[in-house]
Write an enzyme that holds these catalytic residues in place. Structure first.
Site, short mmCIF file in Angstrom:
data_model
loop_
_atom_site.label_atom_id
_atom_site.label_comp_id
_atom_site.label_asym_id
_atom_site.label_seq_id
_atom_site.Cartn_x
_atom_site.Cartn_y
_atom_site.Cartn_z
N ARG A 143 0.86 -1.18 0.00
CA ARG A 143 0.00 0.00 0.00
C ARG A 143 0.89 1.22 0.00
O ARG A 143 1.76 1.36 0.86
CB ARG A 143 -0.96 0.03 1.19
CG ARG A 143 -2.06 1.08 1.02
CD ARG A 143 -3.00 1.14 2.20
NE ARG A 143 -3.73 -0.10 2.41
CZ ARG A 143 -4.66 -0.25 3.35
NH1 ARG A 143 -4.96 0.76 4.17
NH2 ARG A 143 -5.27 -1.40 3.50
N ARG B 295 -15.21 -2.23 6.01
CA ARG B 295 -15.38 -1.72 7.37
C ARG B 295 -16.74 -1.02 7.47
O ARG B 295 -17.30 -0.56 6.48
CB ARG B 295 -14.25 -0.77 7.75
CG ARG B 295 -12.88 -1.42 7.61
CD ARG B 295 -11.81 -0.65 8.36
NE ARG B 295 -11.74 0.75 7.96
CZ ARG B 295 -11.16 1.70 8.69
NH1 ARG B 295 -10.61 1.39 9.84
NH2 ARG B 295 -11.12 2.94 8.26
N SER C 264 -8.16 0.64 0.45
CA SER C 264 -9.14 0.72 1.53
C SER C 264 -9.57 2.16 1.78
O SER C 264 -10.15 2.80 0.90
CB SER C 264 -8.58 0.07 2.80
OG SER C 264 -9.59 -0.07 3.78
N THR D 240 -2.52 -7.79 15.97
CA THR D 240 -3.32 -6.81 15.26
C THR D 240 -3.52 -7.20 13.81
O THR D 240 -2.61 -7.66 13.13
CB THR D 240 -2.61 -5.44 15.32
OG1 THR D 240 -2.30 -5.14 16.67
CG2 THR D 240 -3.50 -4.36 14.75
#
Length: 634
Positions: free
Chosen positions: A39, A295, A136, A372
């Site tokens: 990314r 999300r 995203s 995470t």
């Protein structure tokens, strides 16, 4: 190597300007492939997302798959999806060309899809791997390349290192076909949709269409992303009334023209049009997806005699996680009383609230904390299923929610429908989502969560902070005068709370993730983001009394900048603070350019004056005033 005319022009312009520092940053560094894939900003050079880095990455991925999963690759190929960002379709087609050049079958959707569809597609089609081209919720300058393994989960070690090594060994660009060979391509969209929505109705719809259809409408926005038509289909299949749409944000648009940050976590500027729509239409519930629809964010308007007041409770990821966990658990127990609670499990990441663990302890089901990211949540969920456990739900505080019944990654499409059905059920009972949330915290304990970040661009600027905090093993012994009772350092493997001093969670030498435990049941984690130029912190205090927990959280939080992070010394910038739940009221200009003040203890000051140009769409600071309508009555 880069045949793109715009890239060449940009580099030539930098050469003419003798911008050597920028040229070195672009050309002499290489994007690092990790568990998040890639990314970065789009642009020329090996340190940017462009046709060259996409092709090199795909060449390496192909070679690695040929080594690790040759039969699965030969039989079922790969799936490659893309969102509506600039260049996403071109990057996806380029990746498809690389695989097709080796005779590999490629499932390539004919149009954009939400990220959850790629995860679901890998599992449905039995693919050796999946690729989703998306950045995203990053800003419009970014794009990304997310990789799923054949189990339908994001990759974890050792696959990330193996793929990275294969990329390094295959940097010379291959000759690719000018046209994609149609005999190797097929569009899986209809098959994935049919399977996905069938699972959604079978496993996650708990109320009848009649009950759902009698409820009030919600407001929905995909924030210029791809979620719109997919969420509308989910609402329809659930029998929910069609949502009131934020029309200006419904069509996919890579410019994200109405928001500065296409991320519903970023605050009022991102929510503004949805809130205005809800107020104008007297709608109680507001839902938003991020641009790739993996999300979900949610807010609730206070109504007065059925009319909108313009006052909204915005729920944190931890709040939504607890609400959804309660909804899934309550309905699962009703439908499956024969299944022992001890054979069920839910998961949350190490930086998320411990409230789900408290719920598990009270209700009798299992709970496990992971590292995470949904790469860990998904893979651990698969492991638990293989052990015979029923994995019902997983979440992370960054508004990510996973229902293993549909796929093994976070999913904003399913979460939107499930949340809307849940809210409708609470409204039928004559209560609100915020009131039910208060009931849950009263039942399982008061958890005060604070999270925010510092801008570390480039991300390497976070490293000196961790080097200083762990230097010679001399960790902080107090913060804000509160004693540190334990240290967990996932960059050294230390956990002073364990008898052998060894961390239970997996750790990696040098990893930038450090957790401090405090007297008074407080926990603070500092973590450098793997996907954004951010140094994040996550603070939670648990207590029987919410006011006392809030006070301790404020005391600890006030000391983070000066005592721990020391941003000026590291060359990073401060970002405004986010509370665990926030209340929006009619905006008032506020001359307070610091962080939190006594007058604003339960609200958000979205941005410090130092970072205003980077991270807020507002022209002035805005304070959201405390009010008894807050979900916690403060």
């Amino acid at each position: 190597m880069d045949r793109d005319a715009a890239s060449r022009a940009a580099v030539e312009q930098l050469l003419q300007k003798q911008s050597h520092t920028e040229l070195e940053e672009l050309m002499c560094k290489r994007l690092e492939f990790g568990t998040a894939g890639l990314r970065a900003k789009m642009g020329p050079g090996f340190n940017r997302m462009n046709a060259v880095t996409i092709q090199q990455t795909t060449q390496g991925l192909l070679r690695y798959l040929q080594q690790q999963a040759p039969q699965q690759l030969a039989d079922n190929g790969v799936i490659i999806g893309f969102d509506a960002r600039h260049n996403s379709k071109d990057y996806a087609h380029l990746a498809a060309a690389v695989f097709a050049s080796a005779g590999v079958k490629v499932a390539l959707p004919g149009g954009f899809v939400p990220t959850p569809f790629v995860a679901a597609g890998v599992a449905l089609l039995g693919c050796a791997a999946g690729v989703m081209v998306t950045a995203s919720h990053n800003t419009k300058e970014y794009n990304g390349y997310k990789v799923y393994w054949g189990n339908g989960c994001q990759i974890i070690p050792p696959h990330d290192a193996g793929i990275a090594a294969a990329i390094e060994a295959n940097q010379q660009l291959w000759q690719l076909p000018e046209e994609l060979p149609q005999q190797l391509l097929h569009d899986p969209t209809d098959a994935i949709s049919s399977s996905y929505y069938a699972k959604l109705q079978q496993h996650l719809r708990f109320c009848s269409a009649a009950k759902n259809g009698a409820g009030a409408r919600a407001v929905y926005t995909p924030l210029h992303g791809v979620g719109g038509k997919f969420v509308l289909r989910a609402f329809s299949d659930f029998g929910l009334p069609p949502p009131v749409l934020v029309e200006a944000q419904m069509q996919p648009d890579p410019e994200f023209p109405t928001v500065s940050f296409p991320n519903p976590e970023e605050g009022e500027g991102t929510w503004q049009m949805a809130f205005d729509t809800a107020t104008a239409n007297n709608v109680q519930l507001v839902l938003a997806n991020d641009p790739d629809a993996d999300r979900l964010a949610a807010a609730e308007q206070t109504l007065a005699d059925g009319k909108g007041t313009g006052q909204f409770t915005t729920f944190s990821g931890n709040d939504i996680g607890l609400l959804l966990a309660d909804w899934v658990w309550t309905n699962f127990r009703k439908q499956h009383p024969e299944v022992p609670a001890s054979s069920c499990i839910m998961l949350a990441s190490a930086v998320s609230s411990a409230a789900l663990g408290a719920m598990a302890a009270a209700e009798g089901f299992r709970f496990e904390q992971t590292l995470t990211g949904f790469k860990w949540l998904g893979n651990i969920a698969k492991q638990k299923q293989a052990q015979g456990l029923t994995v019902l739900f997983a979440f992370e505080e960054a508004i990510g929610f996973m229902f293993p019944a549909t796929n093994m990654d976070k999913d904003g499409v399913s979460a939107a429908a499930v949340f809307a059905e849940m809210a409708a059920s609470h409204y039928r009972r004559g209560t609100t989502v915020a009131a039910h949330l208060r009931e849950l915290y009263n039942r399982y304990g008061q958890f005060v969560f604070r999270a925010s970040y510092y801008i570390a661009d480039p991300p390497s600027r976070s490293q000196p902070v961790f080097d200083r905090l762990r230097k010679d093993g001399q960790y902080p012994t107090a913060l804000g005068g509160v004693k540190v009772t334990g240290v967990r350092d996932l960059g050294t493997g230390l956990d002073t709370r364990q008898p052998d001093q060894q961390a239970v969670l997996p750790w990696t030498p040098g990893d930038m993730m450090l957790t401090l435990f405090f007297e008074g049941d407080g926990v603070l984690t500092l973590r450098a983001s793997a996907t954004e130029p951010k140094l994040k912190y996550y603070l939670e205090v648990k207590g029987a009394d919410r006011a006392a927990a809030e006070a301790l959280a404020s005391r600890l939080e006030a000391a983070i900048t000066d005592e721990l992070v020391q941003p000026q010394a590291a060359g990073i910038k401060m970002r405004g603070l986010h509370c665990s739940s926030t209340q929006r009221y009619p905006s008032q200009s506020c001359d307070n350019s610091s962080f939190r003040t006594p007058a604003c203890s339960r609200e958000t000051i979205w941005i410090s004056s130092e970072a205003a140009a980077l991270a807020t769409p507002l022209q002035h600071l805005v304070c959201h005033r405390p009010n008894s309508a807050s979900p916690f009555g403060v």
